[in-house]
Motif scaffolding. Structure first.
Motif, PDB file in Angstrom:
ATOM      1  N   MET A   1       0.813  -1.201   0.000  1.00  0.00           N
ATOM      2  CA  MET A   1       0.000   0.000   0.000  1.00  0.00           C
ATOM      3  C   MET A   1       0.852   1.258   0.000  1.00  0.00           C
ATOM      4  N   GLY A   3       3.260   3.671  -0.792  1.00  0.00           N
ATOM      5  CA  GLY A   3       4.208   3.877  -1.877  1.00  0.00           C
ATOM      6  C   GLY A   3       5.285   4.854  -1.473  1.00  0.00           C
ATOM      7  N   ASP A   6       7.278   6.971   4.786  1.00  0.00           N
ATOM      8  CA  ASP A   6       6.428   7.013   5.958  1.00  0.00           C
ATOM      9  C   ASP A   6       6.552   8.371   6.617  1.00  0.00           C
ATOM     10  N   VAL A   7       5.454   9.093   6.665  1.00  0.00           N
ATOM     11  CA  VAL A   7       5.543  10.491   7.058  1.00  0.00           C
ATOM     12  C   VAL A   7       5.374  10.703   8.550  1.00  0.00           C
ATOM     13  N   THR A   8       4.245  10.213   9.054  1.00  0.00           N
ATOM     14  CA  THR A   8       3.900  10.611  10.418  1.00  0.00           C
ATOM     15  C   THR A   8       4.876  10.050  11.458  1.00  0.00           C
ATOM     16  N   ASP A  31       1.627   2.912  16.227  1.00  0.00           N
ATOM     17  CA  ASP A  31       2.200   4.168  15.773  1.00  0.00           C
ATOM     18  C   ASP A  31       2.339   4.200  14.264  1.00  0.00           C
ATOM     19  N   THR A  32       2.794   3.091  13.727  1.00  0.00           N
ATOM     20  CA  THR A  32       3.039   3.033  12.289  1.00  0.00           C
ATOM     21  C   THR A  32       1.762   2.762  11.505  1.00  0.00           C
ATOM     22  N   TRP A  34      -1.626   2.830  12.567  1.00  0.00           N
ATOM     23  CA  TRP A  34      -2.957   3.280  12.967  1.00  0.00           C
ATOM     24  C   TRP A  34      -3.706   3.889  11.795  1.00  0.00           C
ATOM     25  N   ILE A  35      -2.980   4.572  10.927  1.00  0.00           N
ATOM     26  CA  ILE A  35      -3.648   5.249   9.813  1.00  0.00           C
ATOM     27  C   ILE A  35      -4.174   4.239   8.785  1.00  0.00           C
ATOM     28  N   HIS A  36      -3.462   3.098   8.662  1.00  0.00           N
ATOM     29  CA  HIS A  36      -3.961   2.034   7.792  1.00  0.00           C
ATOM     30  C   HIS A  36      -5.244   1.449   8.368  1.00  0.00           C
ATOM     31  N   TRP A  38      -7.265   2.839  10.470  1.00  0.00           N
ATOM     32  CA  TRP A  38      -8.302   3.874  10.393  1.00  0.00           C
ATOM     33  C   TRP A  38      -8.961   3.859   9.017  1.00  0.00           C
ATOM     34  N   THR A  39      -8.113   3.880   7.983  1.00  0.00           N
ATOM     35  CA  THR A  39      -8.623   3.881   6.606  1.00  0.00           C
ATOM     36  C   THR A  39      -9.520   2.668   6.365  1.00  0.00           C
ATOM     37  N   VAL A  42     -12.845   3.104   8.112  1.00  0.00           N
ATOM     38  CA  VAL A  42     -13.729   4.053   7.429  1.00  0.00           C
ATOM     39  C   VAL A  42     -14.362   3.389   6.202  1.00  0.00           C
ATOM     40  N   PHE A  43     -13.566   2.626   5.471  1.00  0.00           N
ATOM     41  CA  PHE A  43     -14.145   1.929   4.320  1.00  0.00           C
ATOM     42  C   PHE A  43     -15.196   0.925   4.777  1.00  0.00           C
TER      43      PHE A  43
END
Lengths: 285, 301
Positions: A1, A3, A6-8, A31-32, A34-36, A38-39, A42-43
Motif C-alpha cells: 500500500m 508507496g 512514511d511520514v507521520t 504508531d506506524t 494506525w492510519i492504515h 483507520w482507513t 472508514v471503508f
C-alpha cells in the motif's frame, strides 16, 4: 500500500522507557499502522449498509436478523413480478434520459460561456450556476411545488424533469468547464488561422477535446437524476419514480423484497460509476 | 448534424458578422442564455414564490393573501419550529465535527501514501456517494433496528438480553446517518488540498524535531485549510437541509426537514412550511457567504 515515505512516524528516536517489550512493540505497531487501520475502518463504515442490504436480500427469514436462516432468491422472484416497481423504474429511466440529454446540452453550452467569454454580469451568471447546487433539495422541491401550482402546471413526470434539470445542469456545467479550462485555446486559434469557421472550429476542435468532460458530465447527470428523491417526491404528483416508490415501500414496514430491489439499484449505480471511471481513464491515456 | 460543413459555415459566417456588431456577443447569448432562462424560470421563480407565500395565511388549503410577517415571528417564537432549528443546528455541527475527525486521516492516507492505488481508493470513496441515498439510509435501519443486525448479533452472542433501544429513532441515529451520508463530501475536498501539499515541508519539520501534533497544527492544517472549509461547507449545509435521514432514522425527532414536509402534507399549512424553509435558506446562505470566501467551489468537484 504505502508507496511514498512514511511520514507521520519518520525516524523518531525509540524511547528508552521501562515498558515491557511486547507492549512497546504493540505501541510501535500502532504508531506506524494506525492510519492504515483507520482507513480500513472508514471503508468498512462506508460499505457496511451496502453489504448488509446485499447479504439480507438473499436471506430466507422475513425479518433481516441474525443469525442467518438460509439462502433464497425468492425476493428477487417477487421483485420481477411487481408491476408498480417496473412502471416506476421505467419512469425513472425516461426522466433520467431526458434530463441527461437536455442537461448535458445546456451544461456544455453554459460551460463554454463561463470559461471562454468575458461579459457584463458574469458574476451574477456564476452565482446563478452555483446557487442551485447549494440549495437543499428539500427547499427546491417545495419551492417548485408552489411554483408549479402558481403557474397552473399539473405535476407529473414533466415537472420532475424540469425540477431535476435545475440542479443537474449546474453539475454538468462545472464538470465540463473543468475540462474546458484545462485545454489550450491556442488550438482553436490555430484552427481559425487555418481558415476554419467558428462553427467548424467548435465541431472539429472544441467538441472532440471536450468529449471526455462531456461524457463524465452526462454520466453524472444520469446518476443524479436516477437517484433523485426530493425533487421527484414533491413534483411527481401521482406518478412514481423508482426512489419515490422505494420510499413509500420502506415506510410501510420491512420487507425483504426491498432489500432485493435495493441490491439491484446499488449494483446499477456501481456499474455506472466504475464504467464512467474506466472510460475517463481510457480517454486520458 | 447531418448537414455538410460547407453549408453550415456559410450560415455561420453570416451569423458571426451579425454577432460582432451587437454589444453582448451572440456567443454569450447562445451559450449562457438557455441555462440562465432555466435558472430564472425554475430556480429564482420558486424561491421568490416561497418567500411570498411565507407571508400569507392558509385556511382549508386555500391561500389567503393577507401579507404579514406573522409566520416568520412564529418560526422564531413557536415551540416546535424553535426546537426543530435547535436540534438541527446542534446535530449538524456535531456531524460536521465528527466528519472532520473521521475524514482527515483517511484523506491524508489516500493523498500522501496511496501511491499507485490512489485512484482506486478514491473511487472506493466515491462509489457510496454515487449510489442511491435512500437505499443506503434504509440499510442503516436494518442495522440499527430493535431486531436489526447489531441488536440481533449482540443478543445471539449473549452480550445483552434486551435490544438496545437508543440505536434507532433517536438523535444518535440521525447523527450517525448524517455522518455516514456526508462523509465522502468531507474526504474528497480534504484529499484534494492534501494532495497538493509539498512533502518537503513535512519532512523538514520532522527533521527539525517537530512532534507529530505540531506538524499537523502548523503545516498540514494550514495547508489543507481550503479543503477543510470546503468539506465543512458541504457537510454542514447538507445536514441542515437533510430530510431523508431524519425522517427515516429519526423516529419522531423534531427536525427542520421533516417539519417542512409535514407543513406541506398533513399539516396543511403551506405558508408556515414556506416560512420555515425561507429561514433555513437564509441560514444556508449566511454560512455559505462566510465560508465561500476561503474556497473556490469549482475546485471541489
Amino acid at each position: 500500500m504505502s508507496g511514498g515515505t512514511d511520514v507521520t512516524t519518520g525516524d523518531r528516536p525509540s524511547e528508552m522507557t521501562e515498558t515491557g517489550l511486547p507492549l512497546r512493540r504493540l505501541r510501535d505497531v500502532l504508531d506506524t499502522y494506525w492510519i492504515h487501520v483507520w482507513t480500513l475502518l472508514v471503508f468498512a463504515f462506508l460499505y457496511f449498509p451496502i453489504v448488509v442490504l446485499v447479504v439480507f436480500s438473499f436471506e430466507k427469514g422475513t425479518y433481516s436478523t441474525l443469525p442467518w436462516s438460509g439462502f433464497t432468491v425468492q425476493w428477487y422472484a417477487e421483485m420481477v413480478t411487481d408491476q408498480v416497481l417496473i412502471d416506476s423504474a421505467t419512469n425513472s429511466a425516461i426522466v433520467a434520459v431526458f434530463v441527461t440529454v437536455i442537461g448535458t446540452t445546456l451544461g456544455t453550452l453554459g460551460a463554454i460561456s463561463l470559461v471562454r467569454y468575458e461579459f457584463k454580469l458574469k458574476s451574477v451568471y456564476r452565482s446563478l450556476i452555483i446557487a442551485p447546487m447549494t440549495v437543499p433539495g428539500l427547499i427546491l422541491g417545495v419551492g417548485l411545488l408552489m411554483w408549479f401550482k402558481y403557474l397552473g402546471f399539473s405535476t407529473d413526470l414533466k415537472t420532475v424533469m424540469i425540477g431535476q434539470l435545475v440542479f443537474v445542469t449546474p453539475f454538468v456545467l462545472i464538470t465540463v468547464s473543468a475540462s474546458l479550462s484545462g485545454f489550450d485555446p491556442h488550438l482553436e486559434e490555430a484552427a481559425r488561422d487555418l481558415g476554419a469557421s467558428r462553427w467548424q472550429t467548435y465541431r472539429r476542435v472544441t467538441i472532440p477535446m471536450l468529449m471526455p468532460g462531456i461524457v463524465s458530465g452526462a454520466m453524472f447527470a444520469f446518476a443524479l437524476s436516477f437517484d433523485d428523491f426530493l425533487i421527484a417526491f414533491f413534483t411527481s404528483g401521482v406518478k412514481n419514480t423508482l426512489p419515490v416508490y422505494l420510499w413509500s415501500r420502506m415506510n410501510h414496514g420491512i420487507s425483504p423484497v426491498i432489500n432485493a430491489i435495493s441490491t439491484v439499484v446499488l449494483l446499477f449505480s456501481i456499474v455506472l460509476i466504475v464504467g464512467s471511471e474506466l472510460l475517463r481513464r481510457r480517454n486520458e491515456l | 448534424m447531418a448537414t455538410s460543413d460547407g453549408k453550415r459555415s456559410a450560415l455561420g459566417e453570416r451569423f458571426e458578422r451579425a454577432v460582432d456588431r451587437s454589444p453582448l456577443p451572440a456567443g454569450v447569448v447562445v451559450t449562457s442564455g438557455p441555462v440562465l432562462l432555466l435558472q430564472l424560470l425554475f430556480f429564482v421563480g420558486p424561491l421568490f414564490i416561497m418567500v411570498t407565500i411565507a407571508t400569507m395565511e392558509m385556511e382549508n388549503l386555500v391561500l389567503i393573501p393577507d401579507y404579514s410577517l406573522d409566520n416568520f415571528v412564529e418560526v422564531f417564537t413557536g415551540f416546535v419550529p424553535r426546537t426543530a432549528f435547535t436540534n438541527t443546528v446542534l446535530i449538524s455541527v456535531l456531524t460536521t465535527l465528527s466528519a472532520i475527525v473521521i475524514a482527515y486521516p483517511i484523506a491524508y492516507f489516500i493523498a500522501r501514501r496511496g501511491g499507485s492505488h490512489k485512484n482506486q481508493l478514491l473511487i472506493l470513496v466515491m462509489i457510496p456517494w454515487w449510489t442511491n441515498f435512500i437505499v443506503r439510509v434504509y440499510g442503516w435501519r436494518l442495522i440499527l433496528g430493535s431486531r436489526g443486525v447489531v441488536n440481533s448479533a449482540l443478543i445471539y452472542a449473549g452480550f445483552i438480553d434486551q435490544p438496545i433501544d437508543w440505536l434507532l429513532n433517536t438523535k444518535f441515529s440521525i447523527w450517525l446517518g448524517l455522518t455516514y451520508l456526508w462523509l465522502p463530501f468531507m474526504i474528497l475536498p480534504l484529499y484534494t488540498s492534501l494532495e497538493k501539499m509539498d512533502q518537503s515541508l513535512i519532512d523538514a519539520a520532522y527533521d527539525l524535531g517537530a512532534s507529530r501534533w505540531v506538524v499537523f497544527r502548523r503545516i498540514i492544517l494550514p495547508l489543507s485549510f481550503s479543503g477543510l472549509v470546503g468539506g465543512t461547507m458541504f457537510v454542514f449545509i447538507f445536514s441542515m437541509g437533510s430530510y431523508i435521514v431524519p425522517s427515516m432514522l429519526g423516529g419522531g425527532t423534531t427536525f427542520v426537514g421533516p417539519l417542512i414536509d409535514y407543513q406541506f402534507g398533513f399539516g396543511g399549512d403551506w405558508p408556515m412550511g414556506a416560512a420555515i424553509a425561507s429561514v433555513l435558506m437564509l441560514i444556508v446562505m449566511v454560512v455559505l457567504r462566510a465560508l465561500m470566501r476561503h474556497v473556490e467551489i469549482e475546485e471541489m468537484i
